[in-house]
Design an enzyme around this catalytic site. Structure first.
Site, PDB file in Angstrom:
ATOM      1  CD  GLU A  61      -3.742  -9.567   1.613  1.00 29.40           C
ATOM      2  OE1 GLU A  61      -3.608  -9.717   2.831  1.00 29.40           O
ATOM      3  OE2 GLU A  61      -3.826 -10.526   0.815  1.00 29.40           O
ATOM      4  CE  LYS A  81      -5.142 -11.351   5.817  1.00 26.71           C
ATOM      5  NZ  LYS A  81      -4.067 -11.682   4.836  1.00 26.71           N
ATOM      6  CB  CYS A 112      -6.310 -12.207   1.833  1.00 27.80           C
ATOM      7  SG  CYS A 112      -5.453 -13.474   0.848  1.00 27.80           S
TER       8      CYS A 112
END
Length: 259
Positions: free
Chosen positions: A41, A110, A144
């Site tokens: 990431e 995200k 994540c």
């Protein structure tokens, strides 16, 4: 299918240095026979969020150029982890995926922003799923903190994903959560999990890798250490259907109860 997990030590707020490192590691992975290369990431800038206006990748141009050129030259798929991007006057945590012809086949922002690392103060949330096909097999990617939302992983599995890629910057102080959640997501969704975490440190956190590849039955195929690494892991995609035939979780769901 040979998948390369690339653990990186990310230089805080130094895109040029990180781009050089990524290119070097991707070429190394291809030389080892990887079909798919997976990155961590926010590898271009790290969490240098206060300087995004200076250092974020505008419209993802630099990242897309690097990935499309490398994918075409090396005949590989790149699951691009994620990078900080600037789109108009807004910033995102963005994953790009390229196929082995050098085409962009997926772009994902995200969905769940992590307040403990101030993402919500600087970045915009994404609102779309992330599904794509690799050699005829449906796959997916989240980023994540998305891992902590089992319903988000399940949505992708219900839409056909047999492999889920999860790039991260997951700090060492919560690494036990990382390991347990990854294994749980693989088992409950009967999919392969390929999770790549960074190593090294930034001004606020230490990151100790522990990237993982987990089979649909929950078997841990590989766990990374706490240093930079390029690791090839073979995954057998037929295992997904074998596990789903043994315990038909998806056929036994009772959706009427879940609302």
């Amino acid at each position: 299918m040979k998948v390369a997990c690339v653990q990186l030590d990310i230089a805080f707020g130094k895109p040029k240095e990180n781009f050089h490192n990524v290119e070097e590691k991707v070429r190394q992975a291809a030389s080892l026979g990887a079909k798919i290369v997976v990155l961590p990431e926010m590898w271009n800038t790290g969490y240098d969020l206060t300087r995004l206006d200076e250092i974020a990748d505008v419209e993802g141009q630099d990242t897309k150029k690097l990935f499309t050129e490398l994918s075409k030259e090396l005949s590989i798929y790149i699951i691009g982890g994620s990078v900080s991007t600037k789109k108009g006057n807004k910033f995102y945590n963005t994953m790009y995926v390229t196929n082995d012809y050098g085409d962009i086949i997926a772009e994902y922002n995200k969905a769940h922003l992590f307040k403990l690392m101030d993402e919500h103060l600087y970045l915009e949330e994404g609102n779309e799923k992330n599904l794509f096909t690799v050699d005829g097999t449906e796959m997916s990617g989240i980023i994540c903190y998305d891992l902590r939302f089992p319903e988000w992983t399940r949505v992708h599995a219900l839409n056909g994903a047999k492999v889920m890629f999860i790039p991260a910057q997951w700090p060492d102080k919560r690494i036990d959560h990382w390991k347990i959640l990854l294994q749980a997501r693989a088992i409950e969704n009967q999919i392969f999990i390929v999770a790549v975490n960074r190593v090294g440190s930034d001004p606020n956190n230490f990151f100790n890798g522990n990237s993982m590849v987990i089979a649909p039955w929950g078997e841990i195929l590989w766990t990374g250490g706490n240093e930079e690494a390029v690791q090839i892991v073979n995954i057998n995609l037929t295992e997904v259907e074998e596990v789903r035939d043994r315990i038909p979780v998806f056929l036994d769901r009772r959706e009427v109860l879940y609302n």
